[in-house]
Design a protein around this motif. Structure first.
Motif, PDB file in Angstrom:
ATOM      1  N   GLY A   1       0.842  -1.193   0.000  1.00 49.34           N
ATOM      2  CA  GLY A   1       0.000   0.000   0.000  1.00 49.34           C
ATOM      3  C   GLY A   1       0.867   1.229   0.000  1.00 49.34           C
ATOM      4  N   LYS A   2       0.248   2.376  -0.090  1.00 49.88           N
ATOM      5  CA  LYS A   2       1.000   3.631  -0.083  1.00 49.88           C
ATOM      6  C   LYS A   2       1.641   3.855   1.288  1.00 49.88           C
ATOM      7  N   ASN A   3       2.528   4.809   1.344  1.00 53.13           N
ATOM      8  CA  ASN A   3       3.192   5.132   2.608  1.00 53.13           C
ATOM      9  C   ASN A   3       2.203   5.704   3.621  1.00 53.13           C
ATOM     10  N   ALA A   4       2.508   5.492   4.900  1.00 46.80           N
ATOM     11  CA  ALA A   4       1.735   6.052   6.022  1.00 46.80           C
ATOM     12  C   ALA A   4       0.293   5.542   6.078  1.00 46.80           C
ATOM     13  N   GLN A   5       0.065   4.296   5.677  1.00 46.12           N
ATOM     14  CA  GLN A   5      -1.271   3.697   5.730  1.00 46.12           C
ATOM     15  C   GLN A   5      -1.424   2.701   6.877  1.00 46.12           C
ATOM     16  N   GLY A   6      -0.285   2.222   7.434  1.00 49.48           N
ATOM     17  CA  GLY A   6      -0.352   1.285   8.554  1.00 49.48           C
ATOM     18  C   GLY A   6       0.313  -0.055   8.308  1.00 49.48           C
ATOM     19  N   LYS A   7       1.110  -0.157   7.240  1.00 50.81           N
ATOM     20  CA  LYS A   7       1.775  -1.438   6.926  1.00 50.81           C
ATOM     21  C   LYS A   7       2.758  -1.833   8.019  1.00 50.81           C
ATOM     22  N   THR A   8       3.626  -0.894   8.371  1.00 49.85           N
ATOM     23  CA  THR A   8       4.658  -1.189   9.381  1.00 49.85           C
ATOM     24  C   THR A   8       4.034  -1.499  10.733  1.00 49.85           C
ATOM     25  N   ASN A   9       2.889  -0.899  11.030  1.00 50.03           N
ATOM     26  CA  ASN A   9       2.238  -1.125  12.320  1.00 50.03           C
ATOM     27  C   ASN A   9       1.882  -2.594  12.541  1.00 50.03           C
ATOM     28  N   ILE A  10       1.580  -3.307  11.456  1.00 47.01           N
ATOM     29  CA  ILE A  10       1.264  -4.732  11.571  1.00 47.01           C
ATOM     30  C   ILE A  10       2.499  -5.506  12.009  1.00 47.01           C
ATOM     31  N   LEU A  11       3.626  -5.240  11.366  1.00 47.39           N
ATOM     32  CA  LEU A  11       4.875  -5.901  11.740  1.00 47.39           C
ATOM     33  C   LEU A  11       5.277  -5.517  13.162  1.00 47.39           C
ATOM     34  N   GLU A  12       5.052  -4.265  13.514  1.00 46.39           N
ATOM     35  CA  GLU A  12       5.383  -3.802  14.861  1.00 46.39           C
ATOM     36  C   GLU A  12       4.592  -4.569  15.917  1.00 46.39           C
ATOM     37  N   SER A  13       3.333  -4.870  15.626  1.00 45.83           N
ATOM     38  CA  SER A  13       2.512  -5.603  16.593  1.00 45.83           C
ATOM     39  C   SER A  13       3.041  -7.015  16.820  1.00 45.83           C
ATOM     40  N   VAL A  14       3.538  -7.638  15.762  1.00 46.11           N
ATOM     41  CA  VAL A  14       4.114  -8.983  15.892  1.00 46.11           C
ATOM     42  C   VAL A  14       5.394  -8.929  16.720  1.00 46.11           C
ATOM     43  N   PHE A  15       6.256  -7.964  16.415  1.00 46.45           N
ATOM     44  CA  PHE A  15       7.513  -7.828  17.155  1.00 46.45           C
ATOM     45  C   PHE A  15       7.246  -7.511  18.627  1.00 46.45           C
ATOM     46  N   LEU A  16       6.231  -6.703  18.887  1.00 44.35           N
ATOM     47  CA  LEU A  16       5.848  -6.366  20.258  1.00 44.35           C
ATOM     48  C   LEU A  16       5.465  -7.623  21.031  1.00 44.35           C
ATOM     49  N   CYS A  17       4.701  -8.500  20.403  1.00 44.74           N
ATOM     50  CA  CYS A  17       4.278  -9.740  21.070  1.00 44.74           C
ATOM     51  C   CYS A  17       5.416 -10.745  21.191  1.00 44.74           C
ATOM     52  N   SER A  18       6.470 -10.521  20.461  1.00 42.55           N
ATOM     53  CA  SER A  18       7.629 -11.404  20.522  1.00 42.55           C
ATOM     54  C   SER A  18       8.628 -10.971  21.593  1.00 42.55           C
ATOM     55  N   THR A  19       8.838  -9.671  21.717  1.00 46.95           N
ATOM     56  CA  THR A  19       9.909  -9.157  22.589  1.00 46.95           C
ATOM     57  C   THR A  19       9.421  -8.224  23.692  1.00 46.95           C
ATOM     58  N   ALA A  20       8.121  -7.947  23.724  1.00 47.20           N
ATOM     59  CA  ALA A  20       7.520  -7.030  24.712  1.00 47.20           C
ATOM     60  C   ALA A  20       7.976  -5.592  24.508  1.00 47.20           C
ATOM     61  N   ARG A  21       8.471  -5.283  23.322  1.00 43.44           N
ATOM     62  CA  ARG A  21       8.873  -3.903  23.045  1.00 43.44           C
ATOM     63  C   ARG A  21       8.701  -3.615  21.558  1.00 43.44           C
ATOM     64  N   SER A  22       8.477  -2.355  21.268  1.00 44.33           N
ATOM     65  CA  SER A  22       8.387  -1.912  19.883  1.00 44.33           C
ATOM     66  C   SER A  22       9.788  -1.710  19.335  1.00 44.33           C
ATOM     67  N   HIS A  23       9.932  -1.823  18.012  1.00 36.20           N
ATOM     68  CA  HIS A  23      11.228  -1.552  17.398  1.00 36.20           C
ATOM     69  C   HIS A  23      11.388  -0.066  17.087  1.00 36.20           C
ATOM     70  N   ARG A  24      10.318   0.730  17.349  1.00 34.93           N
ATOM     71  CA  ARG A  24      10.350   2.141  16.988  1.00 34.93           C
ATOM     72  C   ARG A  24      10.267   3.100  18.158  1.00 34.93           C
ATOM     73  N   THR A  25       9.777   2.635  19.299  1.00 40.05           N
ATOM     74  CA  THR A  25       9.593   3.536  20.428  1.00 40.05           C
ATOM     75  C   THR A  25       9.693   2.772  21.746  1.00 40.05           C
ATOM     76  N   ASN A  26      10.061   3.470  22.789  1.00 39.53           N
ATOM     77  CA  ASN A  26      10.087   2.884  24.132  1.00 39.53           C
ATOM     78  C   ASN A  26       8.849   3.271  24.932  1.00 39.53           C
ATOM     79  N   LYS A  27       7.948   4.033  24.329  1.00 35.11           N
ATOM     80  CA  LYS A  27       6.792   4.561  25.037  1.00 35.11           C
ATOM     81  C   LYS A  27       5.513   3.869  24.575  1.00 35.11           C
ATOM     82  N   ASP A  28       4.804   3.255  25.513  1.00 34.95           N
ATOM     83  CA  ASP A  28       3.524   2.632  25.188  1.00 34.95           C
ATOM     84  C   ASP A  28       2.518   3.665  24.690  1.00 34.95           C
ATOM     85  N   ALA A  29       2.645   4.890  25.179  1.00 34.68           N
ATOM     86  CA  ALA A  29       1.701   5.935  24.781  1.00 34.68           C
ATOM     87  C   ALA A  29       1.738   6.174  23.276  1.00 34.68           C
TER      88      ALA A  29
END
Length: 368
Positions: free
Chosen positions: A30-58
């Motif tokens: 899809g085009k940029n800024a639509q939410g593609k990376t957010n899907i991968l981020e959710s998987v990584f979060l459930c794998s390591t308990a942290r985001s690859h982009r931010t340290n803030k849950d907010a």
């Protein structure tokens, strides 16, 4: 390791979304800024308990909402598993996060490690090369923690020791009292720190061997990649007693500086390309190829150590690579399940029959 369902609620730009990925390669386009990376981020979060982009849950909470929820369901060794992370905003500065595995609430974050092993590549990973030592330590620590839970707990313990010791150093500097207590913390630091250094050194050697082969292949046998662990402790032999002696020698200096100045929290990993520091001498394409070589190495090591194939997450992996390197990269994908984000699906349409396509538009995902 196979993810069969992803549920996002008020996560990033998703109000509510269910995604049903398939075995093999899942192309999220899809085009940029639509939410593609957010899907991968959710998987990584459930794998390591942290985001690859931010340290803030907010940062993960959808705008104007009071929390988020991410749930992943799948199979490990043909046995079903589920991971759920719920975060609730308590105040403007405080969030409460609850992690569940198979509907059981975890008492410690470390209990999540190894449930869902994943390897993530994103443009942010270039900081491993471009930024300071902390990014390279983070890469190594995430890899080891997914394989060895005791290492994760040692890291947590070591960080607590350093925080408490630094507070003590400041008090001693300001009052001149209780300097004898520094020895107590030095003993603790040496004991825990020696374990961390030993584990890092062993893994770095394994990474070096495999990454060299991977990069030699990706770069069409034109470049040599070398990874070295750089210990911050002078003349360190690997013994806990040597670590303690080094700390004892600089005690007065640490009091003046009011900070712990040697130890694994200051170590680095050298990344060399044809004998030169890739940070200073590598092109953008060479740096990206090197990170990808490290990521494939991470995948291989996890598979060897756990006897399970990790989920591979590739976010915008092919940009800035020449055609030859792109083909080499795609040929090296050898996992049960891979997620790849891109802006166009046409470059993947002729790869093989085990490819699924998901179109993302304004926080909505549609299987094509």
């Amino acid at each position: 390791m196979l993810i069969e369902r992803i549920v996002l609620k008020d996560f990033r730009n998703y109000e509510y979304q269910e995604i049903f990925p398939n075995k093999g390669i899942n192309i999220i386009y899809g085009k940029n800024a639509q939410g593609k990376t957010n899907i991968l981020e959710s998987v990584f979060l459930c794998s390591t308990a942290r985001s690859h982009r931010t340290n803030k849950d907010a940062d993960l909470i959808r705008t104007l909402q009071q929390g988020y929820s991410v749930k992943i369901e799948g199979k490990r060794d043909d046995e079903p598993f589920s991971i759920e992370i719920n975060c609730t905003k308590i105040s403007s500065r405080l969030n409460k996060r609850v992690i569940k595995v198979n509907d059981i609430t975890l008492s410690k974050t470390g209990q999540l490690m190894g449930v869902l092993n994943s390897v993530m590549f994103s443009p942010e990973d270039l900081t491993v090369i471009k930024e300071g030592p902390s990014e390279r330590r983070r890469f190594l620590d995430i890899l080891i923690s997914q394989i060895n839970t005791s290492y994760f707990y040692s890291l947590q313990e070591y960080n607590r020791i350093i925080k408490q010791k630094n507070a003590l150093l400041k008090r001693v500097y300001e009052t001149g009292k209780n300097s004898d207590l520094i020895d107590v913390y030095n003993i603790k630091q040496a004991k825990t720190g020696a374990k961390i250094i030993k584990e890092r050194a062993v893994f770095t050697e394994q990474i070096n061997k495999k990454a060299g082969h991977n990069h030699f292949d990706i770069a069409n046998r034109a470049e040599e990649l070398e990874i070295k662990y750089s210990c911050d402790i002078p003349d360190y032999s690997g013994e806990e007693s040597d670590f303690y002696k080094s700390l004892d020698k600089i005690k007065d200096k640490e009091i003046r500086i009011q900070s712990t100045i040697i130890g694994p929290h200051r170590d680095d990993i050298e990344i060399l390309l044809n004998g030169l520091n890739i940070r200073d001498y590598g092109s953008q394409g060479q740096q990206r190829s090197a990170i990808l070589s490290l990521k494939f190495t991470e995948m291989q090591i996890i598979k060897e150590k756990t006897n399970k194939q990790p989920v591979l997450l590739l976010d915008d992996a092919l940009s800035e690579l020449d055609l030859l390197r792109k083909r080499k990269l795609l040929n090296k994908i050898d996992t049960k399940q891979t997620f790849i984000t891109c802006t166009e699906k046409r470059r993947y349409m002729t790869l093989d029959d085990s490819i699924s396509f998901f179109f993302v538009n304004k926080g909505s995902v549609k299987s094509i």
